[in-house]
Design a protein around this motif. Structure first.
Motif, PDB file in Angstrom:
ATOM      1  N   VAL A  60      -4.341  -2.793  -2.999  1.00  0.00           N
ATOM      2  CA  VAL A  60      -3.951  -1.390  -3.143  1.00  0.00           C
ATOM      3  C   VAL A  60      -2.605  -1.166  -2.463  1.00  0.00           C
ATOM      4  O   VAL A  60      -1.704  -0.535  -3.027  1.00  0.00           O
ATOM      5  CB  VAL A  60      -5.025  -0.449  -2.541  1.00  0.00           C
ATOM      6  CG1 VAL A  60      -4.514   0.978  -2.457  1.00  0.00           C
ATOM      7  CG2 VAL A  60      -6.310  -0.515  -3.351  1.00  0.00           C
ATOM      8  N   ALA A  61      -2.457  -1.710  -1.259  1.00  0.00           N
ATOM      9  CA  ALA A  61      -1.196  -1.564  -0.519  1.00  0.00           C
ATOM     10  C   ALA A  61      -0.030  -2.145  -1.310  1.00  0.00           C
ATOM     11  O   ALA A  61       1.041  -1.547  -1.388  1.00  0.00           O
ATOM     12  CB  ALA A  61      -1.321  -2.251   0.848  1.00  0.00           C
ATOM     13  N   SER A  67       4.495  -1.329   2.865  1.00  0.00           N
ATOM     14  CA  SER A  67       5.079  -2.459   3.565  1.00  0.00           C
ATOM     15  C   SER A  67       4.059  -3.596   3.711  1.00  0.00           C
ATOM     16  O   SER A  67       2.864  -3.346   3.896  1.00  0.00           O
ATOM     17  CB  SER A  67       5.536  -2.001   4.960  1.00  0.00           C
ATOM     18  OG  SER A  67       5.783  -3.092   5.787  1.00  0.00           O
ATOM     19  N   GLU A  68       4.523  -4.830   3.631  1.00  0.00           N
ATOM     20  CA  GLU A  68       3.628  -5.970   3.830  1.00  0.00           C
ATOM     21  C   GLU A  68       3.057  -5.981   5.243  1.00  0.00           C
ATOM     22  O   GLU A  68       2.010  -6.580   5.485  1.00  0.00           O
ATOM     23  CB  GLU A  68       4.361  -7.273   3.528  1.00  0.00           C
ATOM     24  CG  GLU A  68       4.657  -7.456   2.061  1.00  0.00           C
ATOM     25  CD  GLU A  68       5.322  -8.784   1.752  1.00  0.00           C
ATOM     26  OE1 GLU A  68       5.276  -9.697   2.604  1.00  0.00           O
ATOM     27  OE2 GLU A  68       5.873  -8.910   0.654  1.00  0.00           O
ATOM     28  N   ASP A  69       3.720  -5.305   6.157  1.00  0.00           N
ATOM     29  CA  ASP A  69       3.219  -5.203   7.527  1.00  0.00           C
ATOM     30  C   ASP A  69       1.885  -4.471   7.581  1.00  0.00           C
ATOM     31  O   ASP A  69       1.078  -4.706   8.469  1.00  0.00           O
ATOM     32  CB  ASP A  69       4.228  -4.479   8.419  1.00  0.00           C
ATOM     33  CG  ASP A  69       5.502  -5.276   8.619  1.00  0.00           C
ATOM     34  OD1 ASP A  69       5.458  -6.515   8.449  1.00  0.00           O
ATOM     35  OD2 ASP A  69       6.535  -4.669   8.941  1.00  0.00           O
ATOM     36  N   GLU A  73      -0.953  -6.136   9.729  1.00  0.00           N
ATOM     37  CA  GLU A  73      -1.310  -5.501  10.996  1.00  0.00           C
ATOM     38  C   GLU A  73      -2.614  -4.724  10.957  1.00  0.00           C
ATOM     39  O   GLU A  73      -3.359  -4.710  11.921  1.00  0.00           O
ATOM     40  CB  GLU A  73      -0.191  -4.560  11.440  1.00  0.00           C
ATOM     41  CG  GLU A  73       1.065  -5.274  11.869  1.00  0.00           C
ATOM     42  CD  GLU A  73       2.116  -4.307  12.369  1.00  0.00           C
ATOM     43  OE1 GLU A  73       1.760  -3.349  13.085  1.00  0.00           O
ATOM     44  OE2 GLU A  73       3.293  -4.510  12.027  1.00  0.00           O
ATOM     45  N   TYR A  74      -2.887  -4.048   9.853  1.00  0.00           N
ATOM     46  CA  TYR A  74      -3.991  -3.097   9.835  1.00  0.00           C
ATOM     47  C   TYR A  74      -5.223  -3.548   9.059  1.00  0.00           C
ATOM     48  O   TYR A  74      -6.266  -2.927   9.166  1.00  0.00           O
ATOM     49  CB  TYR A  74      -3.508  -1.753   9.284  1.00  0.00           C
ATOM     50  CG  TYR A  74      -2.414  -1.149  10.118  1.00  0.00           C
ATOM     51  CD1 TYR A  74      -2.692  -0.607  11.363  1.00  0.00           C
ATOM     52  CD2 TYR A  74      -1.103  -1.160   9.677  1.00  0.00           C
ATOM     53  CE1 TYR A  74      -1.688  -0.076  12.146  1.00  0.00           C
ATOM     54  CE2 TYR A  74      -0.089  -0.621  10.450  1.00  0.00           C
ATOM     55  CZ  TYR A  74      -0.389  -0.084  11.683  1.00  0.00           C
ATOM     56  OH  TYR A  74       0.604   0.445  12.450  1.00  0.00           O
TER      57      TYR A  74
END
Length: 90
Positions: A60-61, A67-69, A73-74
């Motif tokens: 989904v992201a 951002s790939e971060d 990260e999350y």
């Protein structure tokens, strides 16, 4: 990817796109009863808590252009997706 997984992913993507806000939250250590109460409370303010596999949230992201971060990260723990379609100040 199996047809069932594609259908789930499509549903999650659609719900995220329909939402005004999307928060990724770590719900580790929260018991099932508390999650159920939170979901019930969120319905009253036009919001929804989705417990979805991190791999689905990563897709989904990517589709949303986040951002790939975000994934790195999350989406490493026990996460949920909090979707809001209402004014957060109320």
């Amino acid at each position: 990817m199996r047809i069932e997984k594609v259908a789930i992913l499509d549903e999650v993507v659609a719900r995220v796109k329909e939402s005004d806000y999307c928060f990724i939250i770590n719900h580790g250590g929260v018991d099932v009863a508390s999650i159920a109460k939170l979901r019930a409370d969120l319905r009253d303010c036009e919001s929804r808590l989705l417990v979805v596999k991190n791999s689905f949230l990563a897709k989904v992201a990517k589709e949303k252009g986040w951002s790939e971060d975000v994934a790195r990260e999350y989406l490493a723990n026990v996460t949920s997706c909090l979707l809001c379609c209402a004014d957060l100040s109320s």
